[in-house]
Design a protein around this motif. Structure first.
Motif, PDB file in Angstrom:
ATOM      1  N   LEU A   1       3.760  33.832  40.898  1.00  0.00           N
ATOM      2  CA  LEU A   1       3.322  34.950  41.737  1.00  0.00           C
ATOM      3  C   LEU A   1       4.532  35.409  42.531  1.00  0.00           C
ATOM      4  N   LEU A   2       5.055  36.576  42.172  1.00  0.00           N
ATOM      5  CA  LEU A   2       6.224  37.124  42.869  1.00  0.00           C
ATOM      6  C   LEU A   2       5.704  37.987  44.016  1.00  0.00           C
ATOM      7  N   LEU A   3       5.877  37.514  45.245  1.00  0.00           N
ATOM      8  CA  LEU A   3       5.346  38.242  46.392  1.00  0.00           C
ATOM      9  C   LEU A   3       6.396  39.174  46.990  1.00  0.00           C
TER      10      LEU A   3
ATOM     11  N   HIS B   1      13.384  33.617  24.834  1.00  0.00           N
ATOM     12  CA  HIS B   1      12.364  33.249  23.851  1.00  0.00           C
ATOM     13  C   HIS B   1      12.076  34.371  22.865  1.00  0.00           C
ATOM     14  N   ARG B   2      12.142  35.614  23.368  1.00  0.00           N
ATOM     15  CA  ARG B   2      11.731  36.741  22.508  1.00  0.00           C
ATOM     16  C   ARG B   2      12.557  36.818  21.239  1.00  0.00           C
ATOM     17  N   LYS B   3      13.839  36.403  21.365  1.00  0.00           N
ATOM     18  CA  LYS B   3      14.708  36.437  20.187  1.00  0.00           C
ATOM     19  C   LYS B   3      14.131  35.570  19.063  1.00  0.00           C
ATOM     20  N   ASP B   4      13.463  34.481  19.475  1.00  0.00           N
ATOM     21  CA  ASP B   4      12.974  33.537  18.446  1.00  0.00           C
ATOM     22  C   ASP B   4      11.510  33.782  18.069  1.00  0.00           C
ATOM     23  N   TRP B   5      10.898  34.797  18.683  1.00  0.00           N
ATOM     24  CA  TRP B   5       9.480  35.001  18.371  1.00  0.00           C
ATOM     25  C   TRP B   5       9.281  35.394  16.923  1.00  0.00           C
ATOM     26  N   LYS B   6       8.390  34.716  16.310  1.00  0.00           N
ATOM     27  CA  LYS B   6       7.980  35.166  14.970  1.00  0.00           C
ATOM     28  C   LYS B   6       6.487  35.426  14.985  1.00  0.00           C
ATOM     29  N   HIS B   7       5.778  34.559  15.703  1.00  0.00           N
ATOM     30  CA  HIS B   7       4.317  34.671  15.673  1.00  0.00           C
ATOM     31  C   HIS B   7       3.783  34.862  17.095  1.00  0.00           C
ATOM     32  N   GLY B   8       4.412  35.757  17.857  1.00  0.00           N
ATOM     33  CA  GLY B   8       3.914  36.018  19.211  1.00  0.00           C
ATOM     34  C   GLY B   8       4.568  35.106  20.233  1.00  0.00           C
ATOM     35  N   ALA B   9       4.184  35.267  21.496  1.00  0.00           N
ATOM     36  CA  ALA B   9       4.802  34.528  22.595  1.00  0.00           C
ATOM     37  C   ALA B   9       4.454  33.049  22.519  1.00  0.00           C
ATOM     38  N   PRO B  10       5.475  32.176  22.749  1.00  0.00           N
ATOM     39  CA  PRO B  10       5.158  30.748  22.788  1.00  0.00           C
ATOM     40  C   PRO B  10       4.237  30.435  23.960  1.00  0.00           C
ATOM     41  N   ALA B  11       3.407  29.411  23.795  1.00  0.00           N
ATOM     42  CA  ALA B  11       2.372  29.123  24.793  1.00  0.00           C
ATOM     43  C   ALA B  11       2.951  28.738  26.148  1.00  0.00           C
ATOM     44  N   ASN B  12       4.189  28.199  26.158  1.00  0.00           N
ATOM     45  CA  ASN B  12       4.701  27.732  27.450  1.00  0.00           C
ATOM     46  C   ASN B  12       5.672  28.715  28.108  1.00  0.00           C
ATOM     47  N   LEU B  13       5.718  29.929  27.626  1.00  0.00           N
ATOM     48  CA  LEU B  13       6.579  30.942  28.253  1.00  0.00           C
ATOM     49  C   LEU B  13       6.013  31.320  29.620  1.00  0.00           C
ATOM     50  N   PRO B  14       6.859  31.216  30.697  1.00  0.00           N
ATOM     51  CA  PRO B  14       6.313  31.552  32.016  1.00  0.00           C
ATOM     52  C   PRO B  14       5.954  33.028  32.122  1.00  0.00           C
ATOM     53  N   ARG B  15       4.896  33.301  32.825  1.00  0.00           N
ATOM     54  CA  ARG B  15       4.495  34.690  33.059  1.00  0.00           C
ATOM     55  C   ARG B  15       4.546  34.969  34.554  1.00  0.00           C
ATOM     56  N   ALA B  16       4.495  36.239  34.892  1.00  0.00           N
ATOM     57  CA  ALA B  16       4.601  36.583  36.315  1.00  0.00           C
ATOM     58  C   ALA B  16       3.631  37.689  36.692  1.00  0.00           C
ATOM     59  N   LEU B  17       3.096  37.569  37.894  1.00  0.00           N
ATOM     60  CA  LEU B  17       2.311  38.640  38.495  1.00  0.00           C
ATOM     61  C   LEU B  17       3.070  39.117  39.723  1.00  0.00           C
ATOM     62  N   LEU B  18       3.153  40.424  39.875  1.00  0.00           N
ATOM     63  CA  LEU B  18       3.738  40.978  41.097  1.00  0.00           C
ATOM     64  C   LEU B  18       2.614  41.161  42.105  1.00  0.00           C
ATOM     65  N   VAL B  19       2.809  40.604  43.304  1.00  0.00           N
ATOM     66  CA  VAL B  19       1.797  40.738  44.350  1.00  0.00           C
ATOM     67  C   VAL B  19       2.432  41.447  45.545  1.00  0.00           C
ATOM     68  N   VAL B  20       1.987  42.663  45.796  1.00  0.00           N
ATOM     69  CA  VAL B  20       2.518  43.419  46.936  1.00  0.00           C
ATOM     70  C   VAL B  20       1.626  43.108  48.138  1.00  0.00           C
TER      71      VAL B  20
END
Ligand code: GDP
Length: 411
Positions: A84-86, A111-130
């Motif tokens: 959560l990026l505040l 990771h994207r360079k190595d994607w063949k079958h979509g995003a790997p399950a452990n790729l961190p994701r982010a939400l922007l929270v204003v």
């Protein structure tokens, strides 16, 4: 309540921490404990059970999220991380945790360079929270515009291909958007995710996490992990129960942004600078050779214009005195009024302590007086909205190291 702080020992103090750390080190040496360095706050916590120094926030070294949490973001165990990026609505660019955003973006790119079958399950994701949305003049803003603006600013701040899983506009104080955020976090983490809340000091992280905990029904139950001393989070702490049995929510110590003006102010000065209520614009019509001061902190000079005058709107704490006058009197203002009529800094001695007074030049063009063409934002303070028909060369003066940027206008 949850409140960020830190606890570190045996580390070199970072910039700004020297006097406090030196005092603590002297105490340690006097007791024959060798060269252990403990910051003033840790010393106070340990020995007195509370923080004695009123400016402890300013003197604390930074928390290094990238080093402390970075390696844990792409968890080999498969538990997915959500960051959560505040960012504070009243100081978006200054408060945005850009180093952490860059880390998330870089992980994605690698990771994207190595994607063949979509995003790997452990790729961190982010939400922007204003956060603190209630500080903006919300009736005159469209949520869609703020949303798009914040998204663009976050990408600019990350300086890389930051892919966000979403953008949330919230006000923990008013309860706006907290339920939606919690639902989204739960949806993204599923049963086993790790959620990291990250933000600059004073971004409103503690208030938000408390609001989230309350929303999830945790408050009042003993599962909410609190720091042993009220008002402090000593390290990364786990907030239990909020996301269900398996998913984990972690609070991290507030980041110290040296580029935010607030990071060098005393607690008394902070009171004048911090915005507490909905921001109110103060607008000036101004010509070549004129300047606007915000306290003794910032000065905007109109150096050249292709038109007669421009409109400059100050968005900053209403407690800050503004002064408009001739640029040729600027040197006298610094000598005679900074620290006195123009506060903060509080006291003339503080002027030198804040650093070297430096200028940055901006060229702004626009085709309307009714809407602002550009913002010139000063990290930790606020921004000037500039409205003009034509072109202007503006000089922005502030203390060296404080971030000043030009951006598309918010209001
Ligand atoms: P932290 O350092 O990130 O944990 O920030 P805090 O939660 O302690 O908040 C810092 C300051 O911002 C406090 O004075 C809060 O009262 C204020 N604050 C936090 N959230 C909001 C909000 O949603 N709206 C407004 N107006 N103020 C807020």
């Amino acid at each position: 309540s949850l409140k960020s702080g830190h606890l570190r020992e045996g580390l070199e103090p970072s910039r700004g921490a020297e006097p406090a750390a030196a005092a603590a080190a002297e105490t340690a040496e006097a007791k024959g404990e060798g060269k252990v360095l403990v910051c003033a706050r840790c010393h106070s916590l340990r020995h007195y059970g509370h923080v004695k120094h009123p400016d402890a926030e300013r003197l604390l070294p930074d928390f290094d999220f990238v080093a402390a949490v970075g390696p844990r973001l792409a968890s080999p165990s498969g538990a997915r991380s959500l960051v959560l990026l505040l960012a504070d609505a009243s100081d978006f660019d200054g408060s945005f945790p850009r180093a952490v955003a860059r880390l998330v973006a870089a992980a994605g790119e690698a990771h994207r360079k190595d994607w063949k079958h979509g995003a790997p399950a452990n790729l961190p994701r982010a939400l922007l929270v204003v956060t603190k949305l209630d500080l903006l003049p919300t009736p005159s803003l469209s949520p869609d515009d703020v949303h798009a603006w914040a998204h663009a600013r976050a990408r600019a701040g990350a300086g890389a291909d930051l892919r966000l899983a979403g953008v949330h506009l919230v006000s923990a104080a008013r309860g706006w958007g907290v339920r939606d955020l919690l639902d989204h976090v739960r949806e993204l983490t599923g049963a086993r995710g790790n959620v990291w809340a990250v933000g600059a000091r004073n971004v409103g992280k503690s208030t938000l996490l408390n609001a989230i905990a309350k929303c999830s029904g945790v408050v009042g139950r003993p599962t909410l992990t609190e720091a042993p001393v009220p008002g402090t989070t000593l390290d990364v702490i786990k907030v239990d129960g909020v996301l269900g049995a398996q998913a984990k929510l972690f609070d991290t110590p507030g980041l110290l942004h040296g580029h935010q003006l607030t990071s060098r102010l005393t607690s008394e000065e902070m009171k004048l600078v911090q915005v507490r209520k909905e921001m109110r614009p103060r607008t000036y019509r101004i010509k070549t050779g004129q300047s606007i001061h915000i306290g003794g902190l910032v000065r905007l000079d109109v150096e050249e214009l292709t038109v007669g005058s421009i409109y400059v709107t100050v968005w900053a704490s209403p407690l800050l005195p503004l002064h408009m006058g001739k640029t040729e009197n600027a040197a006298t203002m610094i000598k005679e009024h900074f620290g006195l009529q123009l506060q903060p800094p509080i006291g003339q001695d503080r002027v030198k302590e804040l650093g070297k007074w430096v200028r940055k030049q901006f060229k702004v063009s626009g085709n309307s007086w009714d809407t602002n063409s550009k913002d010139i934002a000063i990290a930790g303070l606020g921004w000037f909205g500039v409205g003009l028909k034509g072109e202007a060369v503006l000089g922005l003066w502030t203390y060296d190291g404080v971030d000043v940027i030009s951006r598309s206008s918010l209001v």
